[in-house]
Design a protein around this motif. Structure first.
Motif, PDB file in Angstrom:
ATOM      1  N   CYS A  40       1.408   5.039   2.003  1.00  0.00           N
ATOM      2  CA  CYS A  40       0.061   4.600   2.720  1.00  0.00           C
ATOM      3  C   CYS A  40      -0.623   5.786   3.384  1.00  0.00           C
ATOM      4  CB  CYS A  40       0.471   3.411   3.485  1.00  0.00           C
ATOM      5  SG  CYS A  40       0.719   1.949   2.674  1.00  0.00           S
ATOM      6  N   LEU A  41       0.329   6.615   3.979  1.00  0.00           N
ATOM      7  CA  LEU A  41      -0.386   7.847   4.749  1.00  0.00           C
ATOM      8  C   LEU A  41      -1.221   8.685   3.740  1.00  0.00           C
ATOM      9  CD1 LEU A  41      -0.215   9.577   7.234  1.00  0.00           C
ATOM     10  CD2 LEU A  41       2.076  10.608   6.507  1.00  0.00           C
ATOM     11  N   LEU A  48      -1.636   1.317   7.319  1.00  0.00           N
ATOM     12  CA  LEU A  48      -0.720   2.085   7.404  1.00  0.00           C
ATOM     13  C   LEU A  48       0.060   1.980   8.700  1.00  0.00           C
ATOM     14  CD1 LEU A  48       0.538   4.871   7.293  1.00  0.00           C
ATOM     15  CD2 LEU A  48      -1.378   6.235   8.099  1.00  0.00           C
TER      16      LEU A  48
END
Length: 418
Positions: free
Chosen positions: A165-166, A142
């Protein structure tokens, strides 16, 4: 490799633009200084890793590769800062990954052995260590993607990657519940523009050895941005498979000892982890076809079929008879695993109402495992079509066949004990 001037998703890694890192002089001089220092000192991982990441394993300076190979073959990696044995373990496990360009396999590509060894020495034990390692890998990814997204529009491919990704890191508590001490600190709904902060929060909260392992196990074959995500995804999935295998192993032992309740709890834990992999696959869907074509051509001999942890899950569940194994697995020349599988142990008890809870848990794991494999197949079909996959496997066709195989055939619909 196709030359591109783009940076980020679909292009080069920002690290490929670092001219200082592209030049091997810093890595070579740092290594030479370490070798000449008579005092125990921290190994210069960072300048060496930066060079590998800037040019890709396939183009690393030959003198540097030779020096690292000699160091490994001498078998005398010194202890790290302060003479800590754990640092020596990290170094000895890491070195073979730096010179595997011609004969490397799936494990060395993802430095899987190193990740496992660090987890085993983490305070709290291997279960906690494996979960903390997953959080560190996702946080490192991230941070990398968020840095590349700076100044881009919200609709850019890079921003889409950051959001995926978060979500994966924000849901790491489901994927890696043993890291609750870290994930409990995460905000309930982290904003995309604070992604870098969340990544730093996670990395600052994991043990130093876990953080170091995440940093140094990123050794891509190419300088493509997307290979960073690809390697991180491989590593996290490997740790998930390892955790599932550990729970199946304990379930077999518990059932053999007459504790069906403990066996059921282990299987349910494994199921929850498999079910949580959806967020990881959403990250993988951001892979451009063009990037994966380059990665595939650069990773010959490094096929996901070689995943030991994945095969261990299937062996501990219900090993297929040799005559039913697909050719891709027969090429690996697998030896029979000693001891019973969970299905064999279940059948040996005679089943029946006392084990209804366990049977239901096994059915739940089977369903989650097959759903995960179908998702993998669908993504592979979208990204690579029906061409061969990494390492020369049959790609999506192999995944389709694998998705149709149940974990517990005797308990599945149509099985003798269903």
């Amino acid at each position: 490799m196709r030359v591109t001037t783009n940076v980020g998703v679909g292009g080069l890694s920002p690290r490929a633009l670092d001219e200082t890192a592209r030049c091997p002089s810093s890595a070579l001089s740092s290594l030479a200084d370490w070798q000449e220092d008579a005092r125990p000192a921290a190994f210069p991982f960072r300048p060496i890793v930066r060079h590998y990441q800037a040019v890709g394993r396939g183009q690393v300076d030959a003198e540097l590769v030779k020096a690292l190979r000699v160091l490994a073959e001498e078998g005398r990696p010194r202890r790290g800062r302060g003479g800590r044995a754990a640092d020596g373990l990290i170094l000895s496990s890491w070195l073979p990954c730096t010179f595997d360009q011609e004969d490397g396999d799936y494990d060395s590509y993802g430095a899987i052995l190193l990740l496992h060894r660090v987890a085993e020495t983490t305070p709290g034990g291997p279960d906690a260590g494996l979960d903390l390692q997953q959080v560190a890998l996702l946080a490192d990814l991230l941070a990398f993607e968020a840095a590349a997204a700076a100044g881009r529009g919200r609709r850019s491919r890079q921003e889409v990657r950051v959001r995926a990704c978060l979500r994966a890191l924000a849901r790491a508590g489901e994927l890696a519940p043993g890291a609750a001490g870290v994930t409990a600190r995460f905000p309930a709904a982290p904003a995309a523009d604070r992604a870098g902060e969340l990544a730093r929060l996670a990395l600052d909260a994991v043990p130093p050895a876990v953080r170091l392992a995440a940093e140094i196990t990123l050794l891509p074959m190419t300088p493509l941005h997307d290979e960073v995500m690809f390697i991180r995804s491989i590593q996290v999935f490997e740790l998930v498979y390892r955790q599932v295998a550990r729970r199946l192993e304990r379930a077999v032992a518990a059932l053999a000892g007459g504790d069906a309740a403990a066996a059921t709890a282990e299987v349910r834990d494994a199921t929850a982890r498999v079910a949580a992999t959806g967020s990881l696959y959403r990250v993988l869907t951001t892979m451009p076809k063009e990037s994966f074509a380059v990665i595939r051509s650069s990773t010959d001999g490094r096929s996901a079929i070689q995943s030991r942890a994945y095969r261990e899950v299937e062996r501990l569940s219900a090993p297929l008879p040799t005559e039913q194994l697909p050719m891709e697995l027969l090429r690996l020349d697998e030896r029979p695993r000693p001891g019973r599988s969970l299905q064999e142990e279940y059948l040996a008890t005679g089943g029946g109402p006392p084990l209804d809870g366990l049977a239901a848990a096994m059915a739940g794991l089977d369903k989650a495992w097959q759903a995960m494999k179908r998702t993998h197949w669908g993504i592979a079909l979208k990204i690579i079509g029906r061409v061969p996959g990494t390492g020369g496997s049959s790609g999506a066709d192999y995944l389709r066949e694998a998705a149709e195989r149940p974990l517990f055939p005797a308990l599945s619909p149509g099985g003798k004990h269903a």
